[in-house]
Design a protein around this motif. Sequence first.
Motif, PDB file in Angstrom:
ATOM      1  N   MET A 176       0.850  -1.169   0.000  1.00  0.00           N
ATOM      2  CA  MET A 176       0.000   0.000   0.000  1.00  0.00           C
ATOM      3  C   MET A 176       0.894   1.230   0.000  1.00  0.00           C
ATOM      4  O   MET A 176       1.848   1.301   0.750  1.00  0.00           O
ATOM      5  N   SER A 177       0.581   2.209  -0.862  1.00  0.00           N
ATOM      6  CA  SER A 177       1.355   3.448  -0.873  1.00  0.00           C
ATOM      7  C   SER A 177       0.414   4.630  -0.668  1.00  0.00           C
ATOM      8  O   SER A 177      -0.783   4.540  -0.907  1.00  0.00           O
ATOM      9  N   ASP A 178       0.964   5.743  -0.211  1.00  0.00           N
ATOM     10  CA  ASP A 178       0.149   6.935  -0.002  1.00  0.00           C
ATOM     11  C   ASP A 178       0.606   8.042  -0.939  1.00  0.00           C
ATOM     12  O   ASP A 178       1.434   7.821  -1.833  1.00  0.00           O
ATOM     13  N   GLU A 179       0.060   9.234  -0.734  1.00  0.00           N
ATOM     14  CA  GLU A 179       0.358  10.360  -1.626  1.00  0.00           C
ATOM     15  C   GLU A 179       1.830  10.761  -1.607  1.00  0.00           C
ATOM     16  O   GLU A 179       2.324  11.377  -2.538  1.00  0.00           O
ATOM     17  N   ASN A 180       2.571  10.402  -0.567  1.00  0.00           N
ATOM     18  CA  ASN A 180       3.999  10.713  -0.489  1.00  0.00           C
ATOM     19  C   ASN A 180       4.858   9.554  -0.992  1.00  0.00           C
ATOM     20  O   ASN A 180       6.064   9.571  -0.851  1.00  0.00           O
ATOM     21  N   ASP A 181       4.210   8.549  -1.551  1.00  0.00           N
ATOM     22  CA  ASP A 181       4.860   7.327  -2.021  1.00  0.00           C
ATOM     23  C   ASP A 181       5.512   6.546  -0.880  1.00  0.00           C
ATOM     24  O   ASP A 181       6.455   5.799  -1.089  1.00  0.00           O
ATOM     25  N   ASP A 229       0.766  -8.032   6.236  1.00  0.00           N
ATOM     26  CA  ASP A 229       0.685  -9.491   6.239  1.00  0.00           C
ATOM     27  C   ASP A 229      -0.523  -9.902   7.059  1.00  0.00           C
ATOM     28  O   ASP A 229      -0.652  -9.520   8.227  1.00  0.00           O
ATOM     29  N   LEU A 230      -1.413 -10.689   6.453  1.00  0.00           N
ATOM     30  CA  LEU A 230      -2.622 -11.144   7.132  1.00  0.00           C
ATOM     31  C   LEU A 230      -2.342 -12.481   7.791  1.00  0.00           C
ATOM     32  O   LEU A 230      -1.915 -13.433   7.131  1.00  0.00           O
ATOM     33  N   MET A 231      -2.540 -12.558   9.101  1.00  0.00           N
ATOM     34  CA  MET A 231      -2.344 -13.790   9.860  1.00  0.00           C
ATOM     35  C   MET A 231      -3.721 -14.452  10.029  1.00  0.00           C
ATOM     36  O   MET A 231      -4.601 -13.890  10.690  1.00  0.00           O
ATOM     37  N   ILE A 232      -3.875 -15.619   9.426  1.00  0.00           N
ATOM     38  CA  ILE A 232      -5.175 -16.296   9.417  1.00  0.00           C
ATOM     39  C   ILE A 232      -5.019 -17.656  10.076  1.00  0.00           C
ATOM     40  O   ILE A 232      -4.119 -18.419   9.738  1.00  0.00           O
ATOM     41  N   THR A 233      -5.901 -17.944  11.021  1.00  0.00           N
ATOM     42  CA  THR A 233      -5.927 -19.228  11.700  1.00  0.00           C
ATOM     43  C   THR A 233      -7.326 -19.809  11.565  1.00  0.00           C
ATOM     44  O   THR A 233      -8.308 -19.154  11.908  1.00  0.00           O
ATOM     45  N   ASP A 234      -7.407 -21.023  11.043  1.00  0.00           N
ATOM     46  CA  ASP A 234      -8.695 -21.691  10.845  1.00  0.00           C
ATOM     47  C   ASP A 234      -9.684 -20.805  10.088  1.00  0.00           C
ATOM     48  O   ASP A 234     -10.861 -20.744  10.421  1.00  0.00           O
ATOM     49  N   GLY A 235      -9.185 -20.083   9.100  1.00  0.00           N
ATOM     50  CA  GLY A 235     -10.049 -19.255   8.272  1.00  0.00           C
ATOM     51  C   GLY A 235     -10.441 -17.928   8.884  1.00  0.00           C
ATOM     52  O   GLY A 235     -11.205 -17.177   8.295  1.00  0.00           O
ATOM     53  N   ILE A 236      -9.903 -17.597  10.051  1.00  0.00           N
ATOM     54  CA  ILE A 236     -10.266 -16.353  10.735  1.00  0.00           C
ATOM     55  C   ILE A 236      -9.043 -15.434  10.763  1.00  0.00           C
ATOM     56  O   ILE A 236      -7.944 -15.859  11.130  1.00  0.00           O
ATOM     57  N   VAL A 267      -6.734 -13.228  12.411  1.00  0.00           N
ATOM     58  CA  VAL A 267      -6.430 -13.030  13.829  1.00  0.00           C
ATOM     59  C   VAL A 267      -5.493 -11.857  14.076  1.00  0.00           C
ATOM     60  O   VAL A 267      -5.430 -11.339  15.192  1.00  0.00           O
ATOM     61  N   ASP A 268      -4.760 -11.433  13.044  1.00  0.00           N
ATOM     62  CA  ASP A 268      -3.840 -10.321  13.232  1.00  0.00           C
ATOM     63  C   ASP A 268      -3.407  -9.793  11.877  1.00  0.00           C
ATOM     64  O   ASP A 268      -3.475 -10.503  10.869  1.00  0.00           O
ATOM     65  N   ILE A 269      -2.972  -8.551  11.877  1.00  0.00           N
ATOM     66  CA  ILE A 269      -2.380  -7.942  10.692  1.00  0.00           C
ATOM     67  C   ILE A 269      -1.027  -7.397  11.122  1.00  0.00           C
ATOM     68  O   ILE A 269      -0.943  -6.578  12.023  1.00  0.00           O
ATOM     69  N   LYS A 270       0.013  -7.887  10.499  1.00  0.00           N
ATOM     70  CA  LYS A 270       1.365  -7.412  10.794  1.00  0.00           C
ATOM     71  C   LYS A 270       1.757  -6.427   9.696  1.00  0.00           C
ATOM     72  O   LYS A 270       1.578  -6.691   8.515  1.00  0.00           O
ATOM     73  N   VAL A 271       2.277  -5.281  10.113  1.00  0.00           N
ATOM     74  CA  VAL A 271       2.700  -4.257   9.170  1.00  0.00           C
ATOM     75  C   VAL A 271       4.223  -4.206   9.184  1.00  0.00           C
ATOM     76  O   VAL A 271       4.835  -4.189  10.248  1.00  0.00           O
ATOM     77  N   ARG A 272       4.799  -4.214   7.997  1.00  0.00           N
ATOM     78  CA  ARG A 272       6.251  -4.110   7.913  1.00  0.00           C
ATOM     79  C   ARG A 272       6.627  -3.117   6.827  1.00  0.00           C
ATOM     80  O   ARG A 272       5.846  -2.823   5.932  1.00  0.00           O
ATOM     81  N   GLN A 273       7.807  -2.609   6.963  1.00  0.00           N
ATOM     82  CA  GLN A 273       8.297  -1.598   6.040  1.00  0.00           C
ATOM     83  C   GLN A 273       8.776  -2.246   4.754  1.00  0.00           C
ATOM     84  O   GLN A 273       9.397  -3.309   4.778  1.00  0.00           O
ATOM     85  N   GLY A 293      -3.858   2.667  10.009  1.00  0.00           N
ATOM     86  CA  GLY A 293      -5.150   2.406  10.653  1.00  0.00           C
ATOM     87  C   GLY A 293      -6.282   2.280   9.642  1.00  0.00           C
ATOM     88  O   GLY A 293      -7.153   1.418   9.766  1.00  0.00           O
ATOM     89  N   ILE A 294      -6.263   3.147   8.631  1.00  0.00           N
ATOM     90  CA  ILE A 294      -7.302   3.090   7.586  1.00  0.00           C
ATOM     91  C   ILE A 294      -7.204   1.764   6.829  1.00  0.00           C
ATOM     92  O   ILE A 294      -8.211   1.097   6.580  1.00  0.00           O
ATOM     93  N   VAL A 295      -5.985   1.373   6.472  1.00  0.00           N
ATOM     94  CA  VAL A 295      -5.798   0.127   5.737  1.00  0.00           C
ATOM     95  C   VAL A 295      -6.234  -1.063   6.591  1.00  0.00           C
ATOM     96  O   VAL A 295      -6.923  -1.969   6.108  1.00  0.00           O
ATOM     97  N   LYS A 296      -5.857  -1.072   7.862  1.00  0.00           N
ATOM     98  CA  LYS A 296      -6.256  -2.177   8.741  1.00  0.00           C
ATOM     99  C   LYS A 296      -7.773  -2.261   8.873  1.00  0.00           C
ATOM    100  O   LYS A 296      -8.353  -3.354   8.837  1.00  0.00           O
ATOM    101  N   THR A 297      -8.427  -1.118   9.014  1.00  0.00           N
ATOM    102  CA  THR A 297      -9.887  -1.094   9.106  1.00  0.00           C
ATOM    103  C   THR A 297     -10.501  -1.689   7.844  1.00  0.00           C
ATOM    104  O   THR A 297     -11.426  -2.500   7.900  1.00  0.00           O
ATOM    105  N   PHE A 298      -9.966  -1.298   6.702  1.00  0.00           N
ATOM    106  CA  PHE A 298     -10.435  -1.823   5.423  1.00  0.00           C
ATOM    107  C   PHE A 298     -10.243  -3.333   5.355  1.00  0.00           C
ATOM    108  O   PHE A 298     -11.151  -4.072   4.985  1.00  0.00           O
ATOM    109  N   ILE A 299      -9.047  -3.789   5.737  1.00  0.00           N
ATOM    110  CA  ILE A 299      -8.766  -5.226   5.671  1.00  0.00           C
ATOM    111  C   ILE A 299      -9.708  -6.000   6.583  1.00  0.00           C
ATOM    112  O   ILE A 299     -10.263  -7.032   6.183  1.00  0.00           O
ATOM    113  N   TYR A 300      -9.904  -5.541   7.819  1.00  0.00           N
ATOM    114  CA  TYR A 300     -10.802  -6.250   8.732  1.00  0.00           C
ATOM    115  C   TYR A 300     -12.228  -6.296   8.191  1.00  0.00           C
ATOM    116  O   TYR A 300     -12.943  -7.284   8.360  1.00  0.00           O
TER     117      TYR A 300
END
Length: 109
Positions: free
Chosen positions: A1-6, A12-19, A21-27, A40-47
Motif C-alpha cells: 500500500m502506498s500513499d500520496e507521499n509514495d 501481512d494477514l495472519m489467518i488461523t482456521d479461516g479467521i 487473527v492479526d495484521i502485521k505491518v512491515r516496512q 489504521g485506515i488500511v487495517k480497518t479496510f482489511i478487517y
Amino acid sequence: MSDENDNQSIFDLMITDGILVDIKVRQKAGYKPLSDKSQGIVKTFIYAYYAQIITKWFEYFVLRKSIKPETIRKLENLTVDTQKLVNEMQDLGKHFYPTPKKQARSKKK
C-alpha cells in the motif's frame, strides 16, 4: 500500500482456521512506512473486507480464475459482520482443508 507521499508498507494477514487473527505491518525496503493514520485506515479496510480479499486471492492464485475488480468508494463507518465473515471463511476453508473422503469398506466374504 502506498500513499500520496509514495510511502509504502506491507500488510501481512495472519489467518488461523479461516479467521483473520492479526495484521502485521512491515516496512517495504527502500521506502518510508505509511503514517499511523494511513495504517489504521488500511487495517480497518482489511478487517471489513478480508473474506472478500482472501476469496479473490484464492480464486486468482490457486484456482486460476479471472476475477472482477471492485471499486469501494467510501471507507467511513465500516462495520464488520463477524458471523458473516466466519461463515464465508469456513466456506473458503473447505477449499484449503477439504474433508477427507471416506474410504469404501471392502466386504469380507
